[in-house]
Scaffold this motif. Sequence first.
Motif, mmCIF file in Angstrom:
data_model
loop_
_atom_site.group_PDB
_atom_site.id
_atom_site.type_symbol
_atom_site.label_atom_id
_atom_site.label_comp_id
_atom_site.label_asym_id
_atom_site.label_seq_id
_atom_site.Cartn_x
_atom_site.Cartn_y
_atom_site.Cartn_z
ATOM 1 N N LEU A 24 5.007 19.523 -7.711
ATOM 2 C CA LEU A 24 4.526 18.191 -7.344
ATOM 3 C C LEU A 24 4.352 17.280 -8.553
ATOM 4 N N THR A 25 4.485 17.805 -9.762
ATOM 5 C CA THR A 25 4.404 16.984 -10.972
ATOM 6 C C THR A 25 5.774 16.457 -11.393
ATOM 7 N N THR A 26 6.844 16.927 -10.770
ATOM 8 C CA THR A 26 8.191 16.576 -11.213
ATOM 9 C C THR A 26 8.678 15.295 -10.545
ATOM 10 N N PRO A 27 9.578 14.543 -11.189
ATOM 11 C CA PRO A 27 10.019 13.256 -10.637
ATOM 12 C C PRO A 27 10.667 13.317 -9.266
ATOM 13 N N VAL A 28 11.258 14.452 -8.880
ATOM 14 C CA VAL A 28 11.824 14.522 -7.536
ATOM 15 C C VAL A 28 10.733 14.366 -6.487
ATOM 16 N N ALA A 29 9.486 14.638 -6.869
ATOM 17 C CA ALA A 29 8.334 14.460 -5.985
ATOM 18 C C ALA A 29 7.704 13.081 -6.143
ATOM 19 N N GLY A 30 8.370 12.189 -6.862
ATOM 20 C CA GLY A 30 7.860 10.831 -7.039
ATOM 21 C C GLY A 30 7.825 10.069 -5.720
ATOM 22 N N ILE A 31 6.789 9.262 -5.555
ATOM 23 C CA ILE A 31 6.607 8.505 -4.312
ATOM 24 C C ILE A 31 7.403 7.206 -4.400
ATOM 25 N N VAL A 32 8.292 6.985 -3.439
ATOM 26 C CA VAL A 32 9.128 5.786 -3.432
ATOM 27 C C VAL A 32 8.760 4.900 -2.251
ATOM 28 N N ASN A 33 9.045 3.609 -2.412
ATOM 29 C CA ASN A 33 8.787 2.617 -1.368
ATOM 30 C C ASN A 33 9.997 2.586 -0.428
ATOM 31 N N PRO A 34 9.810 2.871 0.857
ATOM 32 C CA PRO A 34 10.946 2.842 1.796
ATOM 33 C C PRO A 34 11.691 1.519 1.816
ATOM 34 N N ASP A 35 11.045 0.429 1.408
ATOM 35 C CA ASP A 35 11.723 -0.870 1.368
ATOM 36 C C ASP A 35 12.772 -0.938 0.265
ATOM 37 N N PRO A 89 0.824 -1.207 0.000
ATOM 38 C CA PRO A 89 0.000 0.000 0.000
ATOM 39 C C PRO A 89 0.859 1.259 0.000
ATOM 40 N N VAL A 90 0.370 2.296 -0.669
ATOM 41 C CA VAL A 90 1.013 3.606 -0.650
ATOM 42 C C VAL A 90 0.294 4.457 0.390
ATOM 43 N N THR A 91 1.035 4.950 1.356
ATOM 44 C CA THR A 91 0.433 5.717 2.439
ATOM 45 C C THR A 91 0.971 7.140 2.473
ATOM 46 N N ALA A 92 0.317 7.957 3.271
ATOM 47 C CA ALA A 92 0.772 9.334 3.443
ATOM 48 C C ALA A 92 2.186 9.367 4.016
ATOM 49 N N GLU A 93 2.532 8.408 4.868
ATOM 50 C CA GLU A 93 3.885 8.352 5.420
ATOM 51 C C GLU A 93 4.916 8.078 4.332
ATOM 52 N N ASP A 94 4.539 7.289 3.311
ATOM 53 C CA ASP A 94 5.453 7.041 2.194
ATOM 54 C C ASP A 94 5.717 8.329 1.413
ATOM 55 N N VAL A 95 4.676 9.140 1.249
ATOM 56 C CA VAL A 95 4.851 10.430 0.575
ATOM 57 C C VAL A 95 5.806 11.308 1.375
ATOM 58 N N LYS A 96 5.571 11.411 2.657
ATOM 59 C CA LYS A 96 6.439 12.212 3.525
ATOM 60 C C LYS A 96 7.875 11.703 3.459
ATOM 61 N N TYR A 97 8.042 10.387 3.530
ATOM 62 C CA TYR A 97 9.370 9.765 3.461
ATOM 63 C C TYR A 97 10.084 10.156 2.166
ATOM 64 N N SER A 98 9.356 10.117 1.054
ATOM 65 C CA SER A 98 9.950 10.388 -0.258
ATOM 66 C C SER A 98 10.470 11.815 -0.348
#
Length: 533
Positions: A171-182, A116-125
């Motif tokens: 927020l459309t740019t790849p630096v704002a891409g959501i990554v999996n902390p794993d 799952p993608v969560t808000a914490e994953d966004v913050k982490y990214s």
Amino acid sequence: MNRKTLVLPAVVGLLAPVLAACGGSDSGSGDGDAIVVGTTDRFTTEEAPAPLDPAYAYDVGAWNILRQTSQTLMVQPRGDGEPVPEAAEKCGFTDTGSERYACTLRDGLEFANGDPVTAEDVKYSFERAVKINADTQVASLLSTVDTIETKGDREVIFHLNTADATFPFKLTTPVAGIVNPDDYAKDKVREGFEVSGSGPYTMKAEVDGDEMTKAVFTKNPNYKGSLTVNNDKVEIVSFDDADAMGKAIEKGDIDVMTRAMTPDQIQQLSKATDSEVDLVEVSGLEIRYLGFKTDAPTVKDKAVRKAMAQLINRDKLVAAVYGSQAKPLYSMVPAGITGHSNSFFNKYGDPSVDKAKEMLEDADITTPIKLTMHYTTDHYGSATKPEFEQLQKQLNDSGLFDVDIKGTPWKTFNLAERKGEYDVYGMGWFPDFPDADSFTAPFLDKKNTLNSPYANPKIIDDLIPKSRAEADRLSAVDILTDIQDITAEDVPLIPLWQGKQYVATRDDVTGTAYLLNSSSSIQLWELGRGVSD
């Protein structure tokens, strides 16, 4: 078949794509039902060990990989216009001062592996990109983020340290891409060519030594977002040069040819009336410019840089090398963008040896001034060398300069420029997003992408923040004009030309009119199979 013309609605002053040179419908790709896209972009870990990490990548080639795989909260819409939600269900400022921005994630959002993608994953990214602070300076796009708050699994709130009306675009740019902390460590980049995310595709790299030769994109079955994916598989194949890429599309080994085609290839395709290859022309925001290490002995005196700005004849440069495929540019902000001003023409007027000579004499500078201009041989296309030969001729013919030119492959050139090894160098720029801020702040703000020593306090501390505070971009025009006028006076950069964008395609491929967005980024999900009209 007769030449075809496709006209789409023009938005925000940008011209719509034009489709020309239609042929038959019996073409095909080199690998079954995959749509194969050719490029001269090269991807190597020799100089950049993590070329595809969202926290590191900051060039158009790498971003074209990441935009397919790393989902962002917002995305640029088809054609042009304000960003729209992508991984987010909704986003928006929640205050009147453009300093608090809240997003709610789509329900059931998943990474490609099913996590799952969560808000914490966004913050982490976001916090990861800022913490790593790569020397590419891509994290500068997030410089207005102060803190990030999460509420539950789906709500993310960005608290900004200053007003930033351009934040939705960032927020459309790849630096704002959501990554999996794993998959992505918090404090170091992910080396190699592996990428993973929640975007419309998964990607597998084919590698030869330290270079990725092919990126194979497969439709992500777990993707949940706003994009419609019109194919199941696309491949991006890297070619050594445009000639090899051109031969591949003629043979049907590839279906689409992107950057960078040669001016001759584009001219031939635009004139063809009976061909199996179509040409799509998009009014582009690509610019080319000269950059300076402003504290280098050869160009430290502003009079030297101003004399160069006074001598360069953009009309002759464009006519000799690019013809109708480009037009002279007198500002770092191109035509078609709100806030564009012809500041360099207003300052210097027509090219003049006499005026340049007077500038140098007034500054007690001995002529001819000896310097070397550096350019990359394989990143912006084969026309870069004749372009620099033309610049060299113009400057040397004045008798005021003794200029050498030197070409270097991109993998070496890019790193050397960032290290400050070049006094004068040629660069291109594809905007992060279609706003004047993306043509000013990356070069003139703190931690600029060029690692330039030039720093103007009025621009950094006053004008850029004031511009970002204007939600109505028309209200920022006077501020943006001031930035451009100061740039023309101080000459840390010299804008040269603004180019159109082109895609060549076998004529059984559909969706190519929208393959490039207004920031010149590839959108592979638009491609499909069919018969062109």
